[in-house]
Design a protein around this motif. Structure first.
Motif, PDB file in Angstrom:
ATOM      1  N   LEU A  12      34.554  24.792  44.893  1.00  0.00           N
ATOM      2  CA  LEU A  12      35.922  24.371  45.207  1.00  0.00           C
ATOM      3  C   LEU A  12      36.324  24.814  46.616  1.00  0.00           C
ATOM      4  O   LEU A  12      36.962  24.073  47.364  1.00  0.00           O
ATOM      5  N   ARG A  13      35.911  26.015  46.954  1.00  0.00           N
ATOM      6  CA  ARG A  13      36.243  26.566  48.274  1.00  0.00           C
ATOM      7  C   ARG A  13      35.687  25.676  49.393  1.00  0.00           C
ATOM      8  O   ARG A  13      36.339  25.501  50.428  1.00  0.00           O
ATOM      9  N   LEU A  14      34.491  25.098  49.144  1.00  0.00           N
ATOM     10  CA  LEU A  14      33.907  24.222  50.163  1.00  0.00           C
ATOM     11  C   LEU A  14      34.668  22.899  50.267  1.00  0.00           C
ATOM     12  O   LEU A  14      34.629  22.229  51.291  1.00  0.00           O
ATOM     13  N   LYS A  15      35.341  22.535  49.168  1.00  0.00           N
ATOM     14  CA  LYS A  15      35.993  21.218  49.134  1.00  0.00           C
ATOM     15  C   LYS A  15      37.430  21.227  49.638  1.00  0.00           C
ATOM     16  O   LYS A  15      37.992  20.181  49.899  1.00  0.00           O
ATOM     17  N   THR A  16      38.056  22.396  49.670  1.00  0.00           N
ATOM     18  CA  THR A  16      39.463  22.425  50.076  1.00  0.00           C
ATOM     19  C   THR A  16      39.663  23.188  51.383  1.00  0.00           C
ATOM     20  O   THR A  16      38.931  24.137  51.667  1.00  0.00           O
ATOM     21  N   ASP A  17      40.671  22.724  52.149  1.00  0.00           N
ATOM     22  CA  ASP A  17      40.969  23.404  53.418  1.00  0.00           C
ATOM     23  C   ASP A  17      41.744  24.693  53.199  1.00  0.00           C
ATOM     24  O   ASP A  17      41.852  25.531  54.089  1.00  0.00           O
ATOM     25  N   TYR A  18      42.343  24.834  52.005  1.00  0.00           N
ATOM     26  CA  TYR A  18      43.210  26.000  51.773  1.00  0.00           C
ATOM     27  C   TYR A  18      42.396  27.210  51.304  1.00  0.00           C
ATOM     28  O   TYR A  18      41.418  27.048  50.568  1.00  0.00           O
ATOM     29  N   PRO A  19      42.815  28.414  51.712  1.00  0.00           N
ATOM     30  CA  PRO A  19      42.125  29.616  51.245  1.00  0.00           C
ATOM     31  C   PRO A  19      42.232  29.759  49.715  1.00  0.00           C
ATOM     32  O   PRO A  19      43.251  29.422  49.137  1.00  0.00           O
ATOM     33  N   ILE A  20      41.163  30.243  49.101  1.00  0.00           N
ATOM     34  CA  ILE A  20      41.136  30.462  47.650  1.00  0.00           C
ATOM     35  C   ILE A  20      41.308  31.959  47.395  1.00  0.00           C
ATOM     36  O   ILE A  20      40.627  32.782  48.017  1.00  0.00           O
TER      37      ILE A  20
ATOM     38  N   GLU B 109      41.566  35.120  44.355  1.00  0.00           N
ATOM     39  CA  GLU B 109      41.268  35.491  42.968  1.00  0.00           C
ATOM     40  C   GLU B 109      41.568  36.973  42.773  1.00  0.00           C
ATOM     41  O   GLU B 109      41.394  37.787  43.695  1.00  0.00           O
ATOM     42  N   HIS B 110      42.055  37.295  41.564  1.00  0.00           N
ATOM     43  CA  HIS B 110      42.324  38.700  41.224  1.00  0.00           C
ATOM     44  C   HIS B 110      41.011  39.472  41.125  1.00  0.00           C
ATOM     45  O   HIS B 110      39.982  38.908  40.758  1.00  0.00           O
ATOM     46  N   VAL B 111      41.088  40.776  41.395  1.00  0.00           N
ATOM     47  CA  VAL B 111      39.917  41.640  41.221  1.00  0.00           C
ATOM     48  C   VAL B 111      40.132  42.448  39.942  1.00  0.00           C
ATOM     49  O   VAL B 111      41.102  43.211  39.847  1.00  0.00           O
ATOM     50  N   TRP B 112      39.256  42.259  38.953  1.00  0.00           N
ATOM     51  CA  TRP B 112      39.409  42.998  37.692  1.00  0.00           C
ATOM     52  C   TRP B 112      38.207  43.863  37.347  1.00  0.00           C
ATOM     53  O   TRP B 112      38.203  44.544  36.339  1.00  0.00           O
ATOM     54  N   SER B 113      37.155  43.805  38.162  1.00  0.00           N
ATOM     55  CA  SER B 113      36.049  44.762  37.991  1.00  0.00           C
ATOM     56  C   SER B 113      35.274  44.786  39.297  1.00  0.00           C
ATOM     57  O   SER B 113      35.310  43.816  40.073  1.00  0.00           O
ATOM     58  N   PHE B 114      34.564  45.890  39.531  1.00  0.00           N
ATOM     59  CA  PHE B 114      33.796  45.969  40.777  1.00  0.00           C
ATOM     60  C   PHE B 114      32.587  45.042  40.732  1.00  0.00           C
ATOM     61  O   PHE B 114      32.159  44.530  41.758  1.00  0.00           O
ATOM     62  N   LYS B 115      32.060  44.817  39.530  1.00  0.00           N
ATOM     63  CA  LYS B 115      30.945  43.874  39.380  1.00  0.00           C
ATOM     64  C   LYS B 115      31.424  42.473  39.777  1.00  0.00           C
ATOM     65  O   LYS B 115      30.746  41.751  40.504  1.00  0.00           O
ATOM     66  N   GLN B 116      32.607  42.117  39.286  1.00  0.00           N
ATOM     67  CA  GLN B 116      33.165  40.791  39.603  1.00  0.00           C
ATOM     68  C   GLN B 116      33.420  40.664  41.102  1.00  0.00           C
ATOM     69  O   GLN B 116      33.125  39.648  41.727  1.00  0.00           O
ATOM     70  N   GLN B 117      33.945  41.750  41.707  1.00  0.00           N
ATOM     71  CA  GLN B 117      34.197  41.703  43.160  1.00  0.00           C
ATOM     72  C   GLN B 117      32.881  41.544  43.925  1.00  0.00           C
ATOM     73  O   GLN B 117      32.776  40.763  44.868  1.00  0.00           O
ATOM     74  N   GLU B 118      31.859  42.288  43.467  1.00  0.00           N
ATOM     75  CA  GLU B 118      30.537  42.187  44.104  1.00  0.00           C
ATOM     76  C   GLU B 118      30.019  40.747  44.021  1.00  0.00           C
ATOM     77  O   GLU B 118      29.525  40.193  45.013  1.00  0.00           O
ATOM     78  N   GLU B 119      30.138  40.134  42.837  1.00  0.00           N
ATOM     79  CA  GLU B 119      29.653  38.752  42.666  1.00  0.00           C
ATOM     80  C   GLU B 119      30.415  37.789  43.585  1.00  0.00           C
ATOM     81  O   GLU B 119      29.828  36.876  44.158  1.00  0.00           O
ATOM     82  N   MET B 120      31.722  37.999  43.713  1.00  0.00           N
ATOM     83  CA  MET B 120      32.511  37.099  44.570  1.00  0.00           C
ATOM     84  C   MET B 120      32.114  37.267  46.035  1.00  0.00           C
ATOM     85  O   MET B 120      32.089  36.297  46.793  1.00  0.00           O
ATOM     86  N   ILE B 121      31.782  38.493  46.422  1.00  0.00           N
ATOM     87  CA  ILE B 121      31.349  38.730  47.812  1.00  0.00           C
ATOM     88  C   ILE B 121      29.970  38.103  48.029  1.00  0.00           C
ATOM     89  O   ILE B 121      29.750  37.373  48.999  1.00  0.00           O
ATOM     90  N   LYS B 122      29.052  38.379  47.083  1.00  0.00           N
ATOM     91  CA  LYS B 122      27.678  37.859  47.237  1.00  0.00           C
ATOM     92  C   LYS B 122      27.668  36.337  47.315  1.00  0.00           C
ATOM     93  O   LYS B 122      26.945  35.738  48.079  1.00  0.00           O
ATOM     94  N   LYS B 123      28.507  35.724  46.490  1.00  0.00           N
ATOM     95  CA  LYS B 123      28.536  34.262  46.387  1.00  0.00           C
ATOM     96  C   LYS B 123      29.406  33.634  47.485  1.00  0.00           C
ATOM     97  O   LYS B 123      29.401  32.425  47.662  1.00  0.00           O
ATOM     98  N   ASP B 124      30.139  34.477  48.223  1.00  0.00           N
ATOM     99  CA  ASP B 124      31.113  33.982  49.213  1.00  0.00           C
ATOM    100  C   ASP B 124      32.061  32.992  48.529  1.00  0.00           C
ATOM    101  O   ASP B 124      32.379  31.917  49.059  1.00  0.00           O
ATOM    102  N   ALA B 125      32.516  33.374  47.319  1.00  0.00           N
ATOM    103  CA  ALA B 125      33.216  32.450  46.432  1.00  0.00           C
ATOM    104  C   ALA B 125      34.681  32.253  46.782  1.00  0.00           C
ATOM    105  O   ALA B 125      35.275  31.254  46.390  1.00  0.00           O
ATOM    106  N   ILE B 126      35.296  33.227  47.480  1.00  0.00           N
ATOM    107  CA  ILE B 126      36.738  33.145  47.744  1.00  0.00           C
ATOM    108  C   ILE B 126      37.057  33.624  49.160  1.00  0.00           C
ATOM    109  O   ILE B 126      36.201  34.166  49.855  1.00  0.00           O
ATOM    110  N   ASP B 127      38.334  33.463  49.542  1.00  0.00           N
ATOM    111  CA  ASP B 127      38.779  33.896  50.872  1.00  0.00           C
ATOM    112  C   ASP B 127      39.642  35.152  50.802  1.00  0.00           C
ATOM    113  O   ASP B 127      39.651  35.964  51.716  1.00  0.00           O
ATOM    114  N   ILE B 128      40.411  35.255  49.709  1.00  0.00           N
ATOM    115  CA  ILE B 128      41.409  36.337  49.626  1.00  0.00           C
ATOM    116  C   ILE B 128      41.266  37.064  48.289  1.00  0.00           C
ATOM    117  O   ILE B 128      41.273  36.426  47.225  1.00  0.00           O
ATOM    118  N   PHE B 129      41.139  38.376  48.349  1.00  0.00           N
ATOM    119  CA  PHE B 129      41.126  39.169  47.119  1.00  0.00           C
ATOM    120  C   PHE B 129      42.559  39.547  46.755  1.00  0.00           C
ATOM    121  O   PHE B 129      43.281  40.108  47.573  1.00  0.00           O
TER     122      PHE B 129
END
Ligand SMILES: O=C(O)C(=O)C[C@@H](O)[C@H](O)C(=O)O
Ligand SMILES: [Mg+2]
Ligand SMILES: [Mg+2]
Length: 391
Positions: free
Chosen positions: A235-243, A245-265
């Motif tokens: 979705l992030r690749l398809k939209t011009d707007y920053p994405i 997502e809430h941070v609810w675990s460090f594992k989840q944050q790590e996955e979002m960083i590794k995947k470059d999944a979002i713009d704003i924590f």
């Protein structure tokens, strides 16, 4: 200084919408005669089971009694052992750890005669720009009710709002059109929050419809199911707007960083389990070169004070933030409620030690409830934070 006792007080405080939220107020006593206060905020989220407070107190006593409150790292480690991270946004163990970590910060700062923000590294600012939430439309007739909320809150100084979307897109669109028509550029809608309700393709179509009304949109929040890192990335690749997502675990944050999944924590102590953990998440975001926004569960004044101290000590909050709990509830449990002015959350006076808020025992009694048990409430009501039973 050694911890000698702990108290947990459940309270149920209604919002202006009629929805009642249950919180647990924490007191930690010490052999120095100092008491630290904290808040396990808003247990009124799914999953629909209740934490047993007698059992919880027993566990916390076994961890805390005899400990030096300055051993924040060690205590947090032990708290994590008993209340482990889960890959779930509203994990109740995180709320528990947050309330204890708040109270420990209050205690340590009081002992040192400084404010909590001084304990967290000092202040880079005194106030944080925040937005007022517009809860999710389910029916068209809620549009005018919500326009009235914007009118009332705009008069009070809030000029930035955020909108929960995704259940009735016609109503979402109608609301945005009405805001644009009535308020022109005087009012901003800084985010559309999908709250994990849609898959990323449906969210993508909805975003196309709703971004026709860009009223100062800073981000699109939670536009995929929880932990769908691939979906967020696509979705992030398809939209011009920053994405965001809430941070609810460090594992989840790590996955979002590794995947470059979002713009704003979206970082808030309640969902990651305390000020100590929230700082870690904010620093991880900085190192990963991502933006941050201070999120919320809609805390009372004790929880909001902790967030104000944290927010004013962070250098990398670069978006309009979310904590407006004290404005949403009809009451509070402190003598000095947190204040908002011109759409800013003002941190408690830096010269006041600790969190800078004091419990009002009469108010604690007024809102006291026997436990965290659930009343008759539907999943829709919980998702949309509404007392309306229309379904
Ligand atoms: O950004 C969010 O997501 C929230 O603010 C979640 C809300 O459900 C909040 O926790 C509330 O209780 O209103
Ligand atoms: Mg959100
Ligand atoms: Mg909440």
């Amino acid at each position: 200084m050694k911890i000698t006792d702990i108290e947990l007080h459940a309270v149920g405080v209604p919002r202006h919408t009629g929805f009642v939220n249950k919180h647990v107020i924490v007191k930690i006593h010490t052999d120095e005669g100092l008491t630290g206060i904290g808040e396990m905020s808003d247990f009124s989220h799914l999953p629909m089971y209740a934490v047993d407070l007698n059992d919880l107190k027993r566990t916390l006593i076994s961890i805390l009694i005899g400990k030096n409150p300055f051993d924040l790292m060690k205590i947090n480690q032990e708290l994590i052992d008993s209340f482990p991270e889960a890959m779930y946004y509203y994990e109740k163990g995180s709320f528990i750890r947050n309330g204890i970590d708040n109270a420990l910060h209050d205690l340590c700062a009081k002992y040192l005669d400084i404010s909590v923000s001084d304990l967290l590294g000092g202040r880079v600012k005194e106030k944080i720009k925040v937005c007022y939430p517009i809860f999710r439309h389910r029916f068209m007739d809620e549009v005018e009710e919500n326009i009235e909320v914007v009118r009332k809150r705009y008069e009070q100084g809030f000029d930035v709002f955020r909108l929960y979307v995704g259940k009735n897109l016609d109503a979402d669109e109608a609301f945005l059109a009405r805001v644009k028509e009535e308020f022109k550029s005087k009012v901003k809608i800084k985010s559309y929050d999908f709250s994990h309700l849609l898959n990323w393709k449906d969210a993508s179509r909805a975003i196309k419809r709703l971004t026709k009304y860009d009223l100062g949109l800073e981000m699109i929040e939670s536009p995929a199911p929880r932990n769908d890192f691939e979906g967020l990335y696509q979705l992030r690749l398809k939209t011009d707007y920053p994405i965001s997502e809430h941070v609810w675990s460090f594992k989840q944050q790590e996955e979002m960083i590794k995947k470059d999944a979002i713009d704003i924590f979206n970082i808030s102590p309640i969902f990651i389990g305390g000020l100590t953990s929230a700082r870690k998440a904010a620093y991880a975001a900085e190192v990963a070169n991502k933006g941050i926004v201070l999120g919320t569960t809609q805390e009372l004044s004790i929880g909001t004070a902790a967030m104000a101290h944290l927010g004013c000590s962070l250098t990398n909050i670069n978006h309009t933030s979310d904590p407006t709990g004290p404005e949403l509830y009809v009451g509070d449990v402190v003598k000095n409620k947190i204040t908002y002015k011109d759409g800013y959350l003002h941190a408690p006076d830096r010269n006041v030690k600790g969190l800078g808020v004091e419990i009002d025992e009469a108010l604690l009694e007024k809102y006291r409830v026997p436990d965290l048990s659930w009343s008759n409430v539907t999943v829709h009501q919980l998702q949309d934070r509404t007392a309306t039973t229309k379904g």
